[in-house]
Structure formats: C-alpha cells, structure tokens
Design a protein around this motif. Structure first.
Motif, short mmCIF file in Angstrom:
data_model
loop_
_atom_site.label_atom_id
_atom_site.label_comp_id
_atom_site.label_asym_id
_atom_site.label_seq_id
_atom_site.Cartn_x
_atom_site.Cartn_y
_atom_site.Cartn_z
N GLN A 43 2.07 2.45 8.60
CA GLN A 43 1.33 1.68 9.58
C GLN A 43 0.27 0.77 8.94
OE1 GLN A 43 2.32 4.93 10.26
NE2 GLN A 43 3.87 3.98 11.57
N ASP A 44 -0.60 1.35 8.11
CA ASP A 44 -1.65 0.52 7.52
C ASP A 44 -2.37 1.24 6.38
OD1 ASP A 44 -3.12 -1.78 7.19
OD2 ASP A 44 -4.56 -1.34 8.77
N LEU A 45 -1.64 2.00 5.58
CA LEU A 45 -2.22 2.68 4.42
C LEU A 45 -3.40 3.57 4.82
CD1 LEU A 45 -2.33 -0.36 1.89
CD2 LEU A 45 -0.37 1.06 2.53
N TYR A 46 -3.32 4.18 6.00
CA TYR A 46 -4.47 4.92 6.52
C TYR A 46 -4.89 6.07 5.62
CZ TYR A 46 -3.83 2.49 11.01
OH TYR A 46 -3.73 1.55 12.00
N GLY A 47 -3.94 6.91 5.22
CA GLY A 47 -4.30 8.09 4.44
C GLY A 47 -4.86 7.76 3.07
N TYR A 86 4.24 -7.94 -13.40
CA TYR A 86 2.95 -8.58 -13.17
C TYR A 86 2.82 -9.03 -11.72
CZ TYR A 86 1.41 -8.85 -18.06
OH TYR A 86 0.96 -8.55 -19.33
N LYS A 87 2.80 -8.07 -10.82
CA LYS A 87 2.53 -8.29 -9.40
C LYS A 87 1.85 -7.03 -8.87
CE LYS A 87 6.65 -11.09 -8.20
NZ LYS A 87 7.85 -11.12 -7.31
N ALA A 88 1.04 -7.20 -7.84
CA ALA A 88 0.44 -6.01 -7.24
C ALA A 88 1.50 -5.16 -6.56
CB ALA A 88 -0.64 -6.41 -6.23
N GLY A 127 3.54 -3.97 0.33
CA GLY A 127 2.33 -3.28 -0.10
C GLY A 127 2.57 -1.79 -0.22
N GLY A 128 1.56 -1.09 -0.71
CA GLY A 128 1.66 0.34 -0.89
C GLY A 128 0.29 0.97 -1.03
N ASP A 129 0.27 2.29 -1.15
CA ASP A 129 -0.99 3.02 -1.14
C ASP A 129 -1.91 2.69 -2.32
OD1 ASP A 129 -0.80 4.58 1.28
OD2 ASP A 129 0.79 5.73 0.31
N ARG A 175 1.86 0.96 -8.95
CA ARG A 175 2.91 1.53 -8.11
C ARG A 175 4.16 1.78 -8.95
NH1 ARG A 175 5.16 0.25 -2.43
NH2 ARG A 175 7.29 1.05 -2.57
N PHE A 176 4.63 3.03 -8.94
CA PHE A 176 5.94 3.35 -9.48
C PHE A 176 6.96 3.15 -8.36
CE2 PHE A 176 3.29 5.92 -12.28
CZ PHE A 176 3.96 5.90 -13.50
N THR A 177 8.06 2.47 -8.67
CA THR A 177 9.14 2.36 -7.70
C THR A 177 10.45 2.10 -8.43
OG1 THR A 177 9.64 1.44 -5.50
CG2 THR A 177 9.10 -0.14 -7.23
N GLU A 178 11.54 2.44 -7.77
CA GLU A 178 12.85 2.30 -8.40
C GLU A 178 13.16 0.84 -8.70
OE1 GLU A 178 15.53 2.63 -4.31
OE2 GLU A 178 14.74 4.44 -5.27
#
Length: 511
Positions: A225-229, A327-329, A335-337, A350-353
C-alpha cells in the motif's frame, strides 16, 4: 568483387593502423570482451594505476563461510507454503482468524521466530511492534500495522545497526481487494523465508559469539500500500538516534528462471542502490557538491552495494551467486521498503531476482487463454532463494563484525588547483590530491586497526585499487596521492584487527 563499403572499411583500418604505428609511444590495447559478452575495452588506460595495489575482494573468515551452506531449501519451501496457506495476507485482511488473513500470518511468523531463536539463550529478542493506520487510498479500512522482528544486540558497538527487511503482506491486481486469494509466494514470502532462516542459523552462533554491531531481522507489513511497516521501523530507529549503517531489503527473491537470461540468472541477484535522489531531503548542499565533483555515484547506498558485491566475490565459491549492482534506487517506476530507510537518511539497498516474471506478480491467480497467472509457490525456486539468503547472511554478518564505516573523509580544494595569487606555494600547484580523515578514529572504534584508501577511475563501477595506511599516516590524518581529483574518485574504509573491512565513505571537500 568487393563492395564499396568493404573497401572503405579496409581503408579506415589501414589508416588507423598507420597512424598508431607512426608513434613509438603508444600501442593500442587489443579489443577484448569479458566472459559475459560485455566489452571491456571501453575505458582508456588512465589514470595511471601505480598508486596502491589492485583491489582484491576481501576474504571471509571460516566461521562465516561455515554458516552459509546451512540455508535449507526444504525449510524455505515449508515457510513459503505456510504463508501461502493463509489465503491472503493483504494489509487490510482479517485479524480474528487463526488460519486466514494477515493477523494469522503475523502471529505465525512471531511464534516461528521465537521458536527458532530459542538456541540463542536470550541473545535474540523477538517482538511485534504495531501502530494504528487510518484508511488511505489502497487501504480500504483502518488497521494495525504490525512488524515482526528479531533483534540481536551487538557486544562492541550496539548502537551501530544493520537491518534486514522483507514484507509479508500480499496483494492482487486490485490493491484494495482484501478478501480473495492472494498467495504472494515470490512477492514476498520468499524474503520472509530468508528472514526465518537467518534467525535459525544465527541463533546458536550469537549465544556464544554475538556480533560486534547490532542486527535487526524484520518481516514488515503494508509494503504494497505505502511502505507503512518499513517506514514505521525506519522512523522508530531514527527517533531513537540509532546509527543504522545499512538496510538490506529483500523483495521478490524467489526465482531466477525467466527468459531470456536462463539459466545463468539462476546464480545472479540484483542489488538496486540509490544515488543522490534521496539526499536533498537531508542535505541539499551535499547533493550539489556530489554532482559538481563527479561523486554522484558514491552515495552511502552505492558504497553499501559495492561492499556486498565485493564480499560476495570473495566468497562466491560458497554462495554460488554473483551480484549485479544496479545504479538505480529501484526498478523503473517502482519502489520498496528500502526507500523508507533512504528517506530517513540511512543507507539502503534492495535485493531482487534478475528478471521479474510479471505473469506471476500482483496477479489474480487464474488460467486465461492457456496462460497460468498468479504468484503461486510452484513458480518459486527454493534453491535460488537459499542462495540469495547466503549472500544476505554473508554481507550482514561481515558488516556487523567489521569496524564501522568511517566519517569525516575530506579532500583539500586548494592543493592541486589553480593559484589564487603569486604567493601560492609551488607544491600546492602539483595536480595531485590531498586527503584527510579523523586522526583520532582509533580511539572511537575499538575494532579499528587502520584505514584503507580505495579509488577507481570515474568510469568504473567498482573500486579498482586499495592502499592501506600505515599507523604513522593514520596518526597524521592526511596523505597526498599523485592522482588528479579530476580523474578518479576516492573512498575511505575501516579495516579491523582481524582484517574485516567496512563499506567505504566518499570524500567531500574540506571547505
């Protein structure tokens, strides 16, 4: 008969060859390509590389290496299947059931973490902090946002902290649909499985040998929803003045087998690292300097990414993975946490596949026109997730047991620059770089033995050279290097008494 184009090409080659061989001072380097097919002839043989020595990826101690193979694909499969079985983990789903919804999921994660932490004999504290979030677009009703986290307190510098995050909520195409089936196997039960394995593997270790700095392993809510946690966690740490030196966020780490890069990408994980885009929230003047001096690729997050890439390169025979630093956020328009930590002023990556499969992400599970949609467990590679976990454990544990990242690393703007008047000293006009650091740093960090200068040409992504500083240089707090500030960028990193090295700190002007 040869074509005009082929004749023209021959004439060009002959002309270039003649021009090059007319001078005795230059031999053209061969045109070569790396094993990945990328050209490695794009940069000039410049600046001269005789300052320091070529950087060799730091090695990893035997204890850390022994922990990495403990990631269990069968356990990872079991964790993910349990999370999928909660039907939906939407942030607004029910909380009064033991089998369905986000309430059941977070209660299970907490109980599982507590059970896995028992061998730590109290060295791992598991908790579930919550806050009340009112309804917002995409969040159709007000809810409690609850994170489940395990904290390992450092025994040397407990305020210095490294945070692992992976969100446990799931979603469908309609972000407000909080009742229908949303398995969320790859996105993001895969990262929660790594979190649980981190707790399990580290529990018996920290009972006897806690890390030097603190580690938090968190399953966070409300990401979709909006990175609340994660925002709740990052702001809590910021308000408590915790020195967070890295957020290791994992999101979609379940598989590498998506065309066209299969099968190589089964052993590749991407790290997204932000540039200067978040720094204006903290220090607009710093952004101006980094952009004007060529240090725009030297933010703390990118240095954290370089650190992870380097320690993995030194232990790739055990992780069985390679790290691709981006070289990107984050991905385009996504987006992500880790962005919650970036916004709070902390380094975050951020780690991602390597190649997301959009048929099986944010989808309503179904078969349509012969195509299977939905983030189901059948599309998760548990061995891949285990390997991703190895890279996380390696980098977090290495950072937490090394000295802290240095601060106050500067360069002289007068020396190696134009004269201001006729009395400017002649040795100031040498086109060199003079660097400074905190000469009292050893008294502030008991793990620190010495600093190490690292540098690279501006066109290089990774540090290419390193130069250990002698104790006399450490005490002096300065060194002069025969490299122009215009041709290279410099970093400073800490080296511990046991050889462990920190991420680097970028240099800023001493004005």
């Amino acid at each position: 008969m040869p074509s005009l184009r082929s004749i023209f090409n021959v004439l060009i080659v002959v002309g270039i060859s003649t021009a090059l061989h007319s001078s005795d001072s230059f031999n053209a380097p061969p045109v070569t390509f790396g094993s990945n097919g990328f050209a490695n002839w794009g940069a000039a043989d410049f600046p001269p590389s005789d300052v320091g020595v070529p950087l060799v990826p730091q090695s990893t101690d035997a204890l850390t290496l022994s922990l990495l193979p403990k990631f269990d694909p069968n356990r990872i499969q079991s964790y993910i299947q349990t999370l999928v079985n909660f039907h939906t983990r939407h942030t607004a789903s029910i909380t009064n059931s033991t089998t369905v919804g986000i309430g059941a999921a977070r209660n299970w994660i907490q109980k599982e973490m507590e059970e896995l932490a028992k061998p730590a004999n109290g060295a791992i504290k598991v908790s579930m902090p919550c806050y009340f979030q009112v309804a917002q677009p995409g969040l159709p009703r007000s809810v409690d946002i609850c994170n489940v986290q395990a904290e390992i307190k450092g025994h040397v510098d407990p305020n210095r902290t490294y945070v692992y995050t992976g969100h446990y909520d799931s979603r469908r195409i309609n972000i407000s649909d909080f009742t229908n089936y949303a398995p969320g196997a790859d996105d993001n039960a895969s990262a929660v499985a790594i979190a649980l394995e981190l707790v399990r593997i580290l529990a018996p270790v920290v009972a006897k040998t806690p890390p030097a700095a603190s580690i938090i392993i968190a399953a966070v809510a409300g990401e979709e929803q909006d990175l609340y946690g994660s925002n709740f966690l990052a702001q809590t740490l910021k308000n408590a003045s915790v020195n967070v030196q890295g957020n290791f966020n994992n999101d979609i780490v379940g598989s590498g087998s998506n065309a066209p890069f299969s099968p190589l990408n089964q052993h590749t994980i991407r790290i997204f690292s932000g540039g200067t885009e978040f720094l204006p929230l903290l220090d607009p003047d710093l952004v101006d300097e980094l952009l004007s001096t060529g240090y725009q690729d030297d933010t703390p997050s990118r240095h954290l990414g370089r650190f992870i890439q380097e320690v993995n390169a030194g232990a790739a025979h055990v992780t069985d993975m390679q790290v691709s630093l981006i070289y990107k956020a984050d991905r385009n328009g996504r987006g992500g946490d880790h962005m919650s930590f970036l916004s709070a002023g902390f380094p975050g990556i951020r780690f991602t596949e390597p190649q997301e499969d959009f048929f099986h992400q944010h989808q309503d599970p179904r078969v349509q026109d012969g195509i299977q949609y939905g983030d189901e467990i059948e599309f998760v590679d548990f061995d891949y997730t285990a390997r991703s976990g190895r890279v996380n454990l390696l980098s977090i544990w290495s950072a937490a047991n090394a000295p802290g990242t240095p601060t106050n690393f500067t360069y002289d703007t007068d020396i190696g620059f134009l004269a201001t008047n006729e009395s400017t000293p002649a040795d100031w006009l040498e086109n060199i770089s003079t660097l400074y650091w905190d000469k009292d740093a050893k008294s502030k960090d008991p793990l620190l033995d010495h600093f190490e200068i690292v540098w690279r040409p501006l066109a290089s992504q990774q540090w290419t050279h390193m130069m250990p500083l002698a104790q006399t240089e450490m005490a002096a707090g300065t060194v002069r290097l025969p490299i122009s500030k215009d041709n290279a960028v410099f970093g400073l990193r800490s080296v511990g008494k046991d050889g462990k090295k920190s991420p680097a700190m970028y240099a800023i002007s001493s004005d």
